[in-house]
Design a protein around this motif. Sequence first.
Motif, PDB file in Angstrom:
ATOM      1  N   ALA A   1      21.720 -13.078  43.730  1.00  0.00           N
ATOM      2  CA  ALA A   1      20.829 -14.047  43.113  1.00  0.00           C
ATOM      3  C   ALA A   1      20.607 -13.716  41.640  1.00  0.00           C
ATOM      4  O   ALA A   1      20.594 -12.555  41.246  1.00  0.00           O
ATOM      5  CB  ALA A   1      19.491 -14.047  43.844  1.00  0.00           C
ATOM      6  N   LEU A   2      20.446 -14.754  40.840  1.00  0.00           N
ATOM      7  CA  LEU A   2      20.190 -14.542  39.427  1.00  0.00           C
ATOM      8  C   LEU A   2      18.704 -14.442  39.124  1.00  0.00           C
ATOM      9  O   LEU A   2      18.325 -14.123  38.017  1.00  0.00           O
ATOM     10  CB  LEU A   2      20.829 -15.657  38.598  1.00  0.00           C
ATOM     11  N   THR A   3      17.872 -14.733  40.129  1.00  0.00           N
ATOM     12  CA  THR A   3      16.444 -14.510  39.927  1.00  0.00           C
ATOM     13  C   THR A   3      16.198 -13.019  40.069  1.00  0.00           C
ATOM     14  O   THR A   3      16.764 -12.371  40.959  1.00  0.00           O
ATOM     15  CB  THR A   3      15.602 -15.287  40.956  1.00  0.00           C
ATOM     16  N   PRO A   4      15.399 -12.457  39.201  1.00  0.00           N
ATOM     17  CA  PRO A   4      15.214 -11.000  39.238  1.00  0.00           C
ATOM     18  C   PRO A   4      14.576 -10.527  40.532  1.00  0.00           C
ATOM     19  O   PRO A   4      13.578 -11.063  40.983  1.00  0.00           O
ATOM     20  CB  PRO A   4      14.294 -10.708  38.047  1.00  0.00           C
ATOM     21  N   GLY A   5      15.189  -9.507  41.105  1.00  0.00           N
ATOM     22  CA  GLY A   5      14.620  -8.852  42.270  1.00  0.00           C
ATOM     23  C   GLY A   5      13.625  -7.800  41.816  1.00  0.00           C
ATOM     24  O   GLY A   5      13.251  -7.737  40.637  1.00  0.00           O
ATOM     25  N   PRO A   6      13.182  -6.920  42.723  1.00  0.00           N
ATOM     26  CA  PRO A   6      12.180  -5.915  42.351  1.00  0.00           C
ATOM     27  C   PRO A   6      12.656  -4.971  41.244  1.00  0.00           C
ATOM     28  O   PRO A   6      11.908  -4.666  40.322  1.00  0.00           O
ATOM     29  CB  PRO A   6      11.929  -5.144  43.647  1.00  0.00           C
ATOM     30  N   ARG A   7      13.893  -4.519  41.317  1.00  0.00           N
ATOM     31  CA  ARG A   7      14.387  -3.590  40.296  1.00  0.00           C
ATOM     32  C   ARG A   7      14.568  -4.290  38.954  1.00  0.00           C
ATOM     33  O   ARG A   7      14.241  -3.741  37.912  1.00  0.00           O
ATOM     34  CB  ARG A   7      15.697  -2.956  40.738  1.00  0.00           C
ATOM     35  N   ALA A   8      15.098  -5.494  38.978  1.00  0.00           N
ATOM     36  CA  ALA A   8      15.324  -6.237  37.742  1.00  0.00           C
ATOM     37  C   ALA A   8      14.003  -6.620  37.082  1.00  0.00           C
ATOM     38  O   ALA A   8      13.869  -6.541  35.854  1.00  0.00           O
ATOM     39  CB  ALA A   8      16.155  -7.479  38.015  1.00  0.00           C
ATOM     40  N   SER A   9      13.023  -7.013  37.868  1.00  0.00           N
ATOM     41  CA  SER A   9      11.727  -7.363  37.276  1.00  0.00           C
ATOM     42  C   SER A   9      11.022  -6.119  36.735  1.00  0.00           C
ATOM     43  O   SER A   9      10.365  -6.171  35.691  1.00  0.00           O
ATOM     44  CB  SER A   9      10.839  -8.115  38.254  1.00  0.00           C
ATOM     45  N   ARG A  10      11.183  -4.991  37.407  1.00  0.00           N
ATOM     46  CA  ARG A  10      10.603  -3.732  36.885  1.00  0.00           C
ATOM     47  C   ARG A  10      11.307  -3.324  35.586  1.00  0.00           C
ATOM     48  O   ARG A  10      10.661  -2.841  34.654  1.00  0.00           O
ATOM     49  CB  ARG A  10      10.730  -2.628  37.938  1.00  0.00           C
ATOM     50  N   PHE A  11      12.606  -3.530  35.515  1.00  0.00           N
ATOM     51  CA  PHE A  11      13.359  -3.236  34.304  1.00  0.00           C
ATOM     52  C   PHE A  11      12.853  -4.097  33.153  1.00  0.00           C
ATOM     53  O   PHE A  11      12.639  -3.612  32.035  1.00  0.00           O
ATOM     54  CB  PHE A  11      14.853  -3.475  34.546  1.00  0.00           C
TER      55      PHE A  11
ATOM     56  N   GLN B   1      21.423  -8.129  28.227  1.00  0.00           N
ATOM     57  CA  GLN B   1      21.286  -8.306  29.671  1.00  0.00           C
ATOM     58  C   GLN B   1      22.250  -9.370  30.184  1.00  0.00           C
ATOM     59  O   GLN B   1      22.841  -9.214  31.251  1.00  0.00           O
ATOM     60  CB  GLN B   1      19.855  -8.713  30.022  1.00  0.00           C
ATOM     61  N   GLN B   2      22.421 -10.433  29.424  1.00  0.00           N
ATOM     62  CA  GLN B   2      23.310 -11.499  29.857  1.00  0.00           C
ATOM     63  C   GLN B   2      24.767 -11.066  29.764  1.00  0.00           C
ATOM     64  O   GLN B   2      25.552 -11.308  30.677  1.00  0.00           O
ATOM     65  CB  GLN B   2      23.072 -12.740  29.010  1.00  0.00           C
ATOM     66  N   SER B   3      25.144 -10.412  28.665  1.00  0.00           N
ATOM     67  CA  SER B   3      26.548 -10.029  28.492  1.00  0.00           C
ATOM     68  C   SER B   3      26.975  -8.963  29.501  1.00  0.00           C
ATOM     69  O   SER B   3      28.131  -8.917  29.900  1.00  0.00           O
ATOM     70  CB  SER B   3      26.806  -9.543  27.071  1.00  0.00           C
ATOM     71  N   ARG B   4      26.049  -8.122  29.898  1.00  0.00           N
ATOM     72  CA  ARG B   4      26.382  -7.061  30.857  1.00  0.00           C
ATOM     73  C   ARG B   4      25.981  -7.401  32.280  1.00  0.00           C
ATOM     74  O   ARG B   4      26.112  -6.576  33.187  1.00  0.00           O
ATOM     75  CB  ARG B   4      25.731  -5.756  30.421  1.00  0.00           C
ATOM     76  N   ASN B   5      25.457  -8.611  32.488  1.00  0.00           N
ATOM     77  CA  ASN B   5      25.134  -9.092  33.821  1.00  0.00           C
ATOM     78  C   ASN B   5      24.163  -8.153  34.543  1.00  0.00           C
ATOM     79  O   ASN B   5      24.363  -7.790  35.704  1.00  0.00           O
ATOM     80  CB  ASN B   5      26.433  -9.267  34.607  1.00  0.00           C
ATOM     81  N   VAL B   6      23.110  -7.753  33.836  1.00  0.00           N
ATOM     82  CA  VAL B   6      22.185  -6.732  34.330  1.00  0.00           C
ATOM     83  C   VAL B   6      21.424  -7.190  35.565  1.00  0.00           C
ATOM     84  O   VAL B   6      21.320  -6.445  36.543  1.00  0.00           O
ATOM     85  CB  VAL B   6      21.212  -6.309  33.199  1.00  0.00           C
TER      86      VAL B   6
END
Length: 158
Positions: free
Chosen positions: A55-65, A123-128
């Motif tokens: 998913a492209l919506t941020p999960g727990p790790r992505a939102s914490r990042f 973040q977009q270029s590296r698909n974080v």
Amino acid sequence: MAPGPEPAPDHNVGARSQGDQATAEPQVSSQSHSQSQSQSREGPASPPLPARHTALTPGPRASRFQTTLDSALSHTLAKISWDNFAACYPHIAAHAPGTLRAVQTQMVDRLRSLCKKEFDSVQQSRNVVAKLNELESLVSEAERRRKEGGDKVDPPVP
């Protein structure tokens, strides 16, 4: 002096001669012929596996990042406080504090927007977000497998 005959322009400079082209074509056709024979023996190639859905919506790790990035940016820009800025320009702070405050506010806002834009670009270029979401799914899958494995847990080999 009379001009001599001009040499004819060479339009084939850098191009292969007809003899070279004739020898190159049979090699290509023999390669494609052997490939088609090997495919007919093996059957049609199977389609590639679809990419794992993340998913492209941020999960727990992505939102914490993202929260950590925002916090770091806020703390960094807080160092450009009015007191610190005025200490750098004491003469202007004494004679035109309103102007200096406006410059300080504009500078902080501009830095904030540029930094956020750059963070988003990286973040977009590296698909974080997708990679952090994939990490989250791998960790949850490993935890699920560990629970299914029961009490039999071998210690890791050093």
